[in-house]
Write an enzyme that holds these catalytic residues in place. Structure first.
Site, PDB file in Angstrom:
ATOM      1  N   ASN A  51      35.782  54.223  42.951  1.00 23.31           N
ATOM      2  CA  ASN A  51      34.346  53.918  44.131  1.00 23.31           C
ATOM      3  C   ASN A  51      34.265  52.354  42.395  1.00 23.31           C
ATOM      4  O   ASN A  51      35.548  51.839  42.881  1.00 23.31           O
ATOM      5  CB  ASN A  51      33.563  55.029  43.845  1.00 23.31           C
ATOM      6  CG  ASN A  51      32.753  55.576  42.258  1.00 23.31           C
ATOM      7  OD1 ASN A  51      33.609  56.327  42.407  1.00 23.31           O
ATOM      8  ND2 ASN A  51      32.445  55.437  41.420  1.00 23.31           N
ATOM      9  N   ASP A  52      33.578  52.728  41.929  1.00 21.88           N
ATOM     10  CA  ASP A  52      33.017  51.751  40.739  1.00 21.88           C
ATOM     11  C   ASP A  52      34.790  51.024  40.674  1.00 21.88           C
ATOM     12  O   ASP A  52      35.463  51.548  40.160  1.00 21.88           O
ATOM     13  CB  ASP A  52      32.367  51.482  39.700  1.00 21.88           C
ATOM     14  CG  ASP A  52      31.582  52.620  39.781  1.00 21.88           C
ATOM     15  OD1 ASP A  52      30.903  52.642  41.361  1.00 21.88           O
ATOM     16  OD2 ASP A  52      30.438  53.042  39.126  1.00 21.88           O
ATOM     17  N   PRO A  53      34.550  49.183  40.379  1.00 27.52           N
ATOM     18  CA  PRO A  53      35.570  48.925  39.446  1.00 27.52           C
ATOM     19  C   PRO A  53      35.612  48.842  38.181  1.00 27.52           C
ATOM     20  O   PRO A  53      34.384  49.047  37.634  1.00 27.52           O
ATOM     21  CB  PRO A  53      35.412  47.646  40.417  1.00 27.52           C
ATOM     22  CG  PRO A  53      34.202  47.154  40.173  1.00 27.52           C
ATOM     23  CD  PRO A  53      34.019  48.656  41.091  1.00 27.52           C
ATOM     24  N   SER A 109      32.440  54.763  34.483  1.00 28.21           N
ATOM     25  CA  SER A 109      32.861  53.928  34.522  1.00 28.21           C
ATOM     26  C   SER A 109      32.770  53.137  32.852  1.00 28.21           C
ATOM     27  O   SER A 109      32.309  53.724  32.248  1.00 28.21           O
ATOM     28  CB  SER A 109      31.563  52.543  34.959  1.00 28.21           C
ATOM     29  OG  SER A 109      32.127  53.696  37.006  1.00 28.21           O
TER      30      SER A 109
END
Length: 508
Positions: A51-53, A109
């Site tokens: 998912n998230d960068p 993240s």
């Protein structure tokens, strides 16, 4: 492209998708790029969940892309940092997992910087370290705090800082730090999400290890969903064709990115932004930002406010409603807000498995609009509020897969004078298999929620957790960013294998 208030930087920033890539991303193997639904131009992991960068940084000629990654399966869990590098944002080389979940701490993240002056002390003479700043998510207790890791070999291997965490305010939800060097104050600045408060917090540090709170921003803009994955950076005004001194002398504006878990214009998660100024201490919203409108609740007849010690004549079936209205959030439920007073219907009794119906006494429709507050699951026919006339469902509404209740209204002018009943239904046992309802009102105008206009970086469904690369050379002049090409409403159900999720094409 949308124009708001005439501030020219906004259309410059709302990037409709300027493509950096024109060729397929790096190939982990020719066979994998013949798999069904495998993107050709968008970065994907070789296998498993993404998912998230995270940790976007440019160093020694390489763009680093870290990302939320499950090394053990194709669904969310065991969050670690996957890693890839590229020299052109087109062709990507997969690297081993950079930071693993360990010692009951997931690696959520965050960001990465080049510590050019070795303020952290993690580097070597003539060899500045890469420093990752990430959220440690405890799996043995409800706690999120900020951690460091560093690399002295161009990001190939990483060491977690022995003094972690470096920032802990005792919160369950406190995450996604974006860190950058603020040259005017000669210190590091962190912007970090305080999700449930719909705020971001600003901190400063001389060395990446010791942090001091500066200020907060929010709530503002879209607050329907939790706030996550912030970013903050300056953008210069586009030069006018005349090259006038007035155009070139204008100070850059600062852009604050705040991603939201729900409430985006196309539904589900999305990416909003704010334009203003940052003086190294606090972010000040530009005065041209769209103004909010207050809530409107017209005078009328309240059919139910659920403030009493029972359901006041409503008849319940099943196990979803209990003997009386709930008083806010139920055990193990995400925070519920947006209801009026103290009570509401909340069918999260023991979780999403509970089922049942709650039916009102008969009433006569004697006004033009029927308004109500509703939240919870969006499953038509299964988690819904129904209006029945002569036993038939003539109006229906669901939640929006969010715990927050919001106003919805039906135009019932054609039904005036007819006897009717309301029916609250919970017949879904999967995710978001519950409903929240409060303050049902007959009036001659619809109720309207307070509105806080938001500026959206993307009006589609698949651009979330978007953040930008740190440390691009000044001569480059670009601000390049990338987002997760999915949505929390359906991310687990995308039918790809052996990988799940992709990144957007990088944008500038």
């Amino acid at each position: 492209m949308r124009k708001f208030g005439g501030l020219m930087i906004w259309p410059v920033f709302v990037l409709v998708g300027s493509l950096v890539a024109t060729l397929p991303a790096g190939r982990p193997g020719e066979s994998s790029y013949r798999e069904p639904w495998r993107p050709q131009f968008h970065f994907t992991p070789q296998r498993n969940w993404m998912n998230d960068p995270n940790g976007l940084v440019f160093f020694a000629g390489e763009y680093h892309l870290f990302y939320q990654y499950n090394p053990f399966g194709d669904r969310w869990g065991h969050m670690s940092w996957g890693h890839a590098v590229s020299r052109d944002l087109v062709h990507w080389e997969h690297r081993p997992v950079a930071l693993y979940e360990e010692n009951q701490v997931m690696v959520f993240s965050g960001s990465a910087v080049v510590d050019w002056q070795n303020t952290s002390g993690f580097g070597r003479p003539g060899q500045p370290p890469l420093v990752a700043i990430y959220t440690g998510h405890a799996t043995d207790r409800p706690r999120q705090n900020q951690h460091l890791a560093f690399s002295t070999d161009r990001g190939r291997t990483w060491t977690k800082y022995a003094g972690n965490p470096v920032l802990d305010i005792g919160e369950t939800d406190f995450r996604d730090p974006k860190v950058f060097w603020h040259a005017p104050t000669r210190r590091w600045v962190m912007v970090v999400a305080w999700p449930l408060q719909r705020k971001v917090r600003f901190y400063a540090s001389p060395n990446l290890r010791d942090w001091t709170h500066l200020s907060d921003f929010g709530p503002a803009g879209s607050t329907a969903g939790i706030w996550e994955c912030p970013d903050l950076f300056p953008l210069a005004f586009a030069r006018a064709a005349s090259r006038s001194p007035q155009a070139t002398a204008r100070r850059p504006k600062w852009v604050l990115i705040v991603n939201v878990g729900s409430g985006a214009p196309a539904g589900g998660s999305g990416c909003q932004y704010f334009v203003g100024d940052f003086d190294g201490q606090r972010f000040t919203l530009d005065p041209g930002y769209p103004l909010p409108e207050p809530e409107l609740v017209p005078d009328g007849r309240v059919l139910a406010d659920f403030e009493g010690g029972d359901y006041a004549g409503w008849e319940a079936t099943g196990d979803a409603f209990g003997p009386a209205p709930a008083r806010g959030t139920l055990p193990d439920q995400q925070p519920v807000d947006g209801f009026r007073g103290h009570g509401l219907v909340n069918t999260y009794r023991g979780g999403d498995a509970a089922r049942g119906t709650l039916t009102s006494p008969e009433f006569v429709i004697d006004r033009d609009y029927l308004s109500f507050l509703i939240g919870g699951g969006r499953h038509p026919g299964q988690t819904c509020l129904n209006l029945r006339v002569d036993g038939r469902v003539v109006r229906t509404a669901t939640g929006d897969n969010a715990e927050r209740l919001g106003w919805k209204s039906w135009d019932v002018r054609e039904l005036r004078g007819r006897p009717a009943r309301l029916e609250i239904v919970d017949d879904h046992t999967g995710g978001w298999g519950h409903l929240n309802v409060d303050h049902i009102l007959l009036a001659d105008a619809p109720a309207r929620a307070a509105t806080q206009p938001a500026l959206w970086a993307d009006w589609g469904r698949d651009f979330y957790a978007a953040v930008s690369w740190n440390d691009l050379p000044p001569r480059d002049g670009r601000r390049v960013w990338i987002g997760w090409m999915s949505n929390w409403e359906y991310d687990q159900d995308v039918p790809t294998t052996p990988w799940r999720s992709a990144m957007s094409v990088p944008r500038e």
